[in-house]
Motif scaffolding. Structure first.
Motif, PDB file in Angstrom:
ATOM      1  N   ILE A  67       0.828  -1.210   0.000  1.00 42.50           N
ATOM      2  CA  ILE A  67       0.000   0.000   0.000  1.00 42.50           C
ATOM      3  C   ILE A  67       0.863   1.261   0.000  1.00 42.50           C
ATOM      4  O   ILE A  67       1.812   1.372   0.767  1.00 42.50           O
ATOM      5  N   ASP A  68       0.492   2.214  -0.849  1.00 42.10           N
ATOM      6  CA  ASP A  68       1.162   3.521  -0.870  1.00 42.10           C
ATOM      7  C   ASP A  68       0.287   4.465  -0.040  1.00 42.10           C
ATOM      8  O   ASP A  68      -0.736   4.962  -0.514  1.00 42.10           O
ATOM      9  N   TYR A  69       0.671   4.724   1.199  1.00 35.98           N
ATOM     10  CA  TYR A  69      -0.157   5.496   2.119  1.00 35.98           C
ATOM     11  C   TYR A  69      -0.199   6.988   1.772  1.00 35.98           C
ATOM     12  O   TYR A  69      -1.150   7.675   2.152  1.00 35.98           O
ATOM     13  N   LEU A  72      -2.972   7.177  -0.696  1.00 36.62           N
ATOM     14  CA  LEU A  72      -4.219   6.915   0.026  1.00 36.62           C
ATOM     15  C   LEU A  72      -4.702   8.157   0.762  1.00 36.62           C
ATOM     16  O   LEU A  72      -5.899   8.489   0.725  1.00 36.62           O
ATOM     17  N   SER A 121       0.258   8.647  -8.603  1.00 35.11           N
ATOM     18  CA  SER A 121       1.424   8.903  -7.760  1.00 35.11           C
ATOM     19  C   SER A 121       1.771  10.389  -7.680  1.00 35.11           C
ATOM     20  O   SER A 121       2.575  10.797  -6.848  1.00 35.11           O
ATOM     21  N   LYS A 160       1.096  -3.510  -6.120  1.00 42.24           N
ATOM     22  CA  LYS A 160       0.984  -2.213  -5.481  1.00 42.24           C
ATOM     23  C   LYS A 160      -0.288  -1.501  -5.924  1.00 42.24           C
ATOM     24  O   LYS A 160      -0.941  -0.819  -5.135  1.00 42.24           O
ATOM     25  N   THR A 164      -3.126  -0.592  -3.088  1.00 39.09           N
ATOM     26  CA  THR A 164      -3.467   0.808  -2.847  1.00 39.09           C
ATOM     27  C   THR A 164      -4.911   1.085  -3.230  1.00 39.09           C
ATOM     28  O   THR A 164      -5.635   1.788  -2.512  1.00 39.09           O
ATOM     29  N   LYS A 165      -5.348   0.520  -4.354  1.00 35.18           N
ATOM     30  CA  LYS A 165      -6.742   0.697  -4.763  1.00 35.18           C
ATOM     31  C   LYS A 165      -7.687   0.075  -3.738  1.00 35.18           C
ATOM     32  O   LYS A 165      -8.761   0.625  -3.457  1.00 35.18           O
TER      33      LYS A 165
END
Length: 241
Positions: A67-69, A72, A121, A160, A164-165
């Protein structure tokens, strides 16, 4: 709710969670379509939100390392802003509008996204994605294809992207559950019992889908996503007409 419908709901939740676990969407579109046959629009969207929160939440947990916080958090801000605007204007959903909107969504996954240079991103792109996704999530119940066009052309790998989604979808489904809370609380106890039964089944489906995802190539993941979402959208659009 009869035993037959309960069993049918359990199977549907498993299959749709499986699809979402693999492709990050599609499953949620199918689940909402079935719920719209059983409940009023607002109630269907709320139930969909509860089940999908569990499905996406488990998927996010299974892939939490990816996860890319940062993305998010920015997307979450957009979700909140959109939902507040719709609350202020006292938005009320309509079955025809919902069906047409979802039926047209697959067009988004065929756009030449590489030329649009959409990239979740990038902070300002993530915010725009959150604003649009929030409006659609509350307005018509789903926003997966919209979120997808901000992710599918990024340099992130499929794991990823899905992780993340999934985390973003947990936030968006929670938003619509709160928005339609009054409709949800009007459900009889028997219906709530069926939702509680469906929750662990959603986790099993998400887990199975995640295992399949790990074995797919990025190319197959992106190609199948487009065709499946297009097929589901065609069903929605036909129903509206």
């Amino acid at each position: 709710m009869t035993v037959v419908i309960l069993i049918g709901m359990a199977v549907t939740v498993f299959v749709t969670s499986l699809l979402s676990g693999i492709f990050g969407m599609a499953g949620g579109l199918i689940l909402l379509w079935i719920l719209l046959f059983l409940y009023p629009v607002g109630t269907a969207i709320a139930i969909h939100g509860v089940i999908q929160m569990v499905s996406n939440g488990s998927r996010a947990w299974f892939s939490r390392a990816y996860i890319d916080y940062r993305i998010l958090a920015i997307l979450g801000l957009g979700l909140v802003i959109s939902s507040i605007v719709l609350l202020i204007v006292d938005y009320q959903p309509d079955i025809v509008v919902v069906s047409i909107a979802i039926g047209l969504m697959p067009i988004l996954v065929w756009l030449p996204v590489s030329k649009l240079q959409l990239d979740a991103s990038k902070p300002h792109h993530a915010l725009v994605c959150g604003l649009i996704a929030g409006a659609l999530t509350v307005g018509v119940g789903v926003s997966g294809p919209t979120i997808d066009i901000f992710f599918i052309r990024t340099m992130m790998d499929r794991r990823k992207v899905i992780a993340t989604k999934a985390a973003v979808q947990v936030a968006s489904h929670a938003t619509k559950v709160v928005f339609y809370w009054n409709a949800a609380t009007a459900l009889p106890p028997a219906d709530w019992a069926s939702i509680l039964i469906a929750a662990p089944i959603a986790i099993l489906g998400a887990r199975a889908g995640n295992d399949i995802l790990q074995k797919m190539t990025d190319a197959n993941f992106r190609a199948w996503t487009r065709w499946i979402v297009t097929g589901v959208g065609a069903v929605y659009f036909t129903q509206a007409c």
